[in-house]
Design a protein around this motif. Structure first.
Motif, short mmCIF file in Angstrom:
data_model
loop_
_atom_site.label_atom_id
_atom_site.label_comp_id
_atom_site.label_asym_id
_atom_site.label_seq_id
_atom_site.Cartn_x
_atom_site.Cartn_y
_atom_site.Cartn_z
N SER A 173 20.01 35.11 -3.72
CA SER A 173 21.62 33.56 -2.72
C SER A 173 21.15 33.37 -1.19
O SER A 173 22.50 32.25 -1.52
CB SER A 173 22.36 34.55 -3.24
OG SER A 173 22.61 34.86 -4.86
N VAL A 233 26.86 35.55 -9.63
CA VAL A 233 27.02 34.88 -8.97
C VAL A 233 27.74 33.74 -8.88
O VAL A 233 28.38 32.95 -10.60
CB VAL A 233 25.67 34.30 -8.53
CG1 VAL A 233 24.90 33.20 -8.16
CG2 VAL A 233 24.20 35.49 -8.85
N ASN A 234 28.67 33.14 -8.06
CA ASN A 234 28.92 31.79 -8.05
C ASN A 234 28.66 30.29 -8.20
O ASN A 234 28.08 30.92 -6.54
CB ASN A 234 30.11 32.08 -7.15
CG ASN A 234 31.38 30.77 -7.20
OD1 ASN A 234 31.46 29.59 -6.19
ND2 ASN A 234 31.71 30.70 -8.36
N PHE A 235 28.23 29.65 -8.40
CA PHE A 235 27.81 28.40 -8.36
C PHE A 235 28.47 27.32 -7.96
O PHE A 235 29.57 26.94 -8.65
CB PHE A 235 26.56 28.63 -9.18
CG PHE A 235 25.86 26.52 -8.90
CD1 PHE A 235 25.23 26.12 -8.30
CD2 PHE A 235 26.78 25.40 -9.87
CE1 PHE A 235 24.53 25.19 -8.20
CE2 PHE A 235 26.08 24.55 -9.93
CZ PHE A 235 25.23 24.18 -8.97
N LYS A 236 28.43 26.38 -6.47
CA LYS A 236 29.59 25.33 -6.98
C LYS A 236 29.04 24.29 -6.32
O LYS A 236 28.14 24.23 -5.17
CB LYS A 236 30.40 25.89 -5.30
CG LYS A 236 31.97 24.87 -5.30
CD LYS A 236 31.75 25.30 -3.50
CE LYS A 236 33.71 26.60 -3.35
NZ LYS A 236 33.52 25.97 -2.89
N ARG A 241 24.85 30.02 -2.54
CA ARG A 241 26.17 30.81 -3.49
C ARG A 241 26.31 31.79 -3.41
O ARG A 241 25.87 32.49 -2.13
CB ARG A 241 24.53 30.72 -4.83
CG ARG A 241 24.01 30.16 -5.30
CD ARG A 241 23.46 30.34 -6.61
NE ARG A 241 22.33 30.82 -6.39
CZ ARG A 241 20.96 30.54 -5.75
NH1 ARG A 241 20.41 29.18 -5.84
NH2 ARG A 241 20.42 31.63 -5.97
N THR A 242 26.71 32.66 -3.64
CA THR A 242 27.99 33.66 -3.13
C THR A 242 27.87 34.51 -3.96
O THR A 242 28.12 34.22 -5.39
CB THR A 242 29.55 33.03 -3.34
OG1 THR A 242 29.67 31.93 -2.60
CG2 THR A 242 30.23 34.19 -2.51
N PHE A 245 16.95 26.08 -8.12
CA PHE A 245 17.81 26.86 -8.69
C PHE A 245 17.54 27.09 -10.24
O PHE A 245 17.92 28.65 -11.27
CB PHE A 245 19.19 27.12 -8.71
CG PHE A 245 20.34 27.73 -8.71
CD1 PHE A 245 20.08 29.20 -9.11
CD2 PHE A 245 21.72 27.26 -10.01
CE1 PHE A 245 20.81 30.21 -9.89
CE2 PHE A 245 22.23 29.18 -9.63
CZ PHE A 245 21.97 29.69 -10.07
N TYR A 258 16.34 30.09 -12.48
CA TYR A 258 17.14 31.33 -12.19
C TYR A 258 16.51 32.30 -12.92
O TYR A 258 17.03 33.88 -12.95
CB TYR A 258 18.15 30.61 -13.45
CG TYR A 258 19.27 31.01 -13.92
CD1 TYR A 258 20.34 31.76 -12.86
CD2 TYR A 258 19.74 31.83 -14.57
CE1 TYR A 258 21.26 32.04 -13.71
CE2 TYR A 258 20.48 32.41 -15.54
CZ TYR A 258 21.35 33.30 -14.46
OH TYR A 258 22.22 33.72 -14.85
N TYR A 296 31.97 24.01 -11.02
CA TYR A 296 32.03 25.07 -10.35
C TYR A 296 31.92 26.74 -11.37
O TYR A 296 32.68 26.41 -12.63
CB TYR A 296 33.37 25.22 -10.11
CG TYR A 296 33.90 26.80 -8.84
CD1 TYR A 296 34.21 26.21 -7.97
CD2 TYR A 296 34.21 27.63 -9.37
CE1 TYR A 296 34.72 26.72 -6.69
CE2 TYR A 296 34.93 29.15 -9.24
CZ TYR A 296 34.45 28.60 -7.63
OH TYR A 296 34.82 29.52 -7.43
N SER A 349 30.21 30.56 -12.66
CA SER A 349 29.98 32.16 -11.97
C SER A 349 29.32 32.35 -13.55
O SER A 349 29.88 32.83 -14.63
CB SER A 349 31.25 33.08 -11.84
OG SER A 349 31.86 32.16 -11.28
#
Length: 449
Positions: free
Chosen positions: A26, A75-78, A84-85, A369, A373, A402, A404
């Motif tokens: 990430s 994994v958070n995708f904004k 990525r968080t 991404f 993935y 947004y 996750s």
């Protein structure tokens, strides 16, 4: 805490290594990875309790995931962010969890959060204390309460989960997810008519009104939606409530609803709380939800079938809806849909999920991404199949798409502790950790417990 056995080594291998690989994929810096890894080893591994062992029944069964893993990575995708968080959720399990001293496993969550707050100034426990005071139960209630809980319902013993967002730069945000189930059952057993979980949660949320503002308006909006369902129909149930451990006007209280959503049409209806949420983002949100739904679940929608009305989830496996409220923004109510991709009717292989998500991200202009993935997941987890648990979705103009993606590290793999079968098309179908909840609710409400 884990005992003097090999629990720490076990949890490091099965949870810390995937966590570190996820940080690497990430885009976290080496310095951030070292900081977060040290924090994880110091606080998280000891809080996972004793390791599972084949043939040995634990005193307390922590089950965030259907396969038995006590941790769920995500994994958070904004879309508007270039990073990525990495996030994860655990059920902190103490040494006396499941014993008469701590039958509900409540002690370790408080101990863990207090220890972190002492070393991380940004962690604030004001709302945690309000909710835990109102939802946690004395150990002395267990002998009379637990016999009313159906066997094989892990939810019935779960009081709280702790979650963390790991920021680029080394920051850590803590969140807590409370299950009002046991307190509700304890209250419903002595009330007539029985209080709904929503009433219990809303009463506590109002106690969090303060200098930053009020939760009254969003609570009223959500209550209006929940009360709109005709008597005798399936009414969405507040199954979980989450709080942010921060002292800010943006501190969220999130109500998680168990819905009857199994189709796209129902999902769109839920996302707007039955048309009660109407913003400049609404139209785009529903359009993008439809596009994601089609790419992710198209293998379950036959030629000529209506994508809007085709039910794609197995009976009893519903989408969950998160409704977010902030005191400093009283007119703002945001919803996120959580799709249980591991409970799609007939099974949905992780390879299919990876392909659908990869295509989706590429379509949104994030080809790098999308293309990497599947490869990143295979490098992160020993076994890719059965890894995905949920995919959540929302959209605003500010954040763009947004999402996750949630994963189980399958820490219990090979221990023959869980009931796992294959779907008609070879995909995995795991035992539902919420199994028995609906039956118990009906029993209590109709005086048949």
């Amino acid at each position: 805490m884990a005992s003097d056995d090999d629990s720490n080594d076990f949890w490091h291998e099965t949870t810390a290594l995937p966590f570190i690989k996820m940080l690497q994929s990430s885009g976290y810096s080496n310095e951030d990875i070292e900081t977060h890894s040290k924090w994880y080893n110091r606080f998280i591994i000891p809080a996972l309790g004793p390791r599972p062992q084949a043939g040995k029944k634990p005193l307390f069964d922590a089950r965030i995931t259907a396969d038995g893993s006590p941790i769920e990575l995500s994994v958070n995708f904004k879309e508007t962010s270039n990073v990525r968080t990495v996030r994860f959720t655990i059920e902190a399990t103490g040494p006396e969890a499941g014993t008469p001293t701590d039958p509900y496993n409540q002690e370790e969550t408080t101990r863990l959060l207090q220890a972190m707050a002492n070393s991380i100034p940004s962690i604030h426990l004001g709302q945690y204390k309000t909710f835990s005071h109102n939802l946690f139960l004395p150990a002395t209630t267990a002998p009379s309460l637990l016999p009313k809980v159906l066997h094989g319902t892990p939810l019935s013993l779960t009081q709280a989960w702790v979650a963390f967002d790991l920021a680029h730069g080394g920051g850590i945000m803590a969140k807590v997810y409370f299950m009002p189930f046991l307190k509700w059952l304890h209250t419903a057993s002595s009330s007539s008519p029985a209080m709904a979980t929503k009433d219990l949660v809303f009463d506590i949320a109002r106690q969090c009104n303060g200098p930053f503002g009020s939760y009254d308006h969003p609570i009223s909006l959500l209550d209006s939606y929940l009360s709109s369902f005709p008597s005798g129909s399936f009414q969405p149930t507040v199954e979980m409530v989450a709080i942010d451990c921060i002292d800010s006007p943006s501190a969220r209280i999130k109500c998680y609803l168990r819905t009857n959503v199994t189709t796209l049409q129902q999902a769109k209806e839920a996302m707007t709380l039955g048309g009660r949420i109407k913003t400049e983002d609404t139209e785009a949100t529903l359009q993008l939800l439809g596009e994601l739904w089609e790419l992710l679940l198209r293998s379950k929608i036959g030629s000529g079938e209506d994508i809007e009305t085709k039910s794609v989830l197995v009976e009893g496996a519903y989408c969950h809806l998160a409704v977010e409220m902030k005191p400093g923004f009283p007119g703002s109510v945001e919803t996120k849909l959580h799709i249980p991709v591991n409970k799609v009717d007939g099974g949905l292989r992780d390879e299919v999920i990876c392909a659908g998500l990869g295509e989706w991200f590429a379509k949104r202009g994030h080809g790098e991404f999308g293309g990497s993935y599947r490869k990143e997941l295979k490098e992160t987890f020993v076994n890719l199949e059965g890894t995905h648990t949920f995919v959540s979705f929302t959209y605003t103009k500010k954040t763009g798409v947004y999402m996750s993606m949630y994963y189980s590290p399958q820490t219990h793999a090979g221990l023959e502790l869980n009931e796992v079968s294959s779907g008609a098309n070879g995909g995995p179908i795991h035992r539902d950790v919420w199994e028995g909840y609906d039956a118990l609710v009906r029993g209590v409400l109709h005086g048949k417990e």
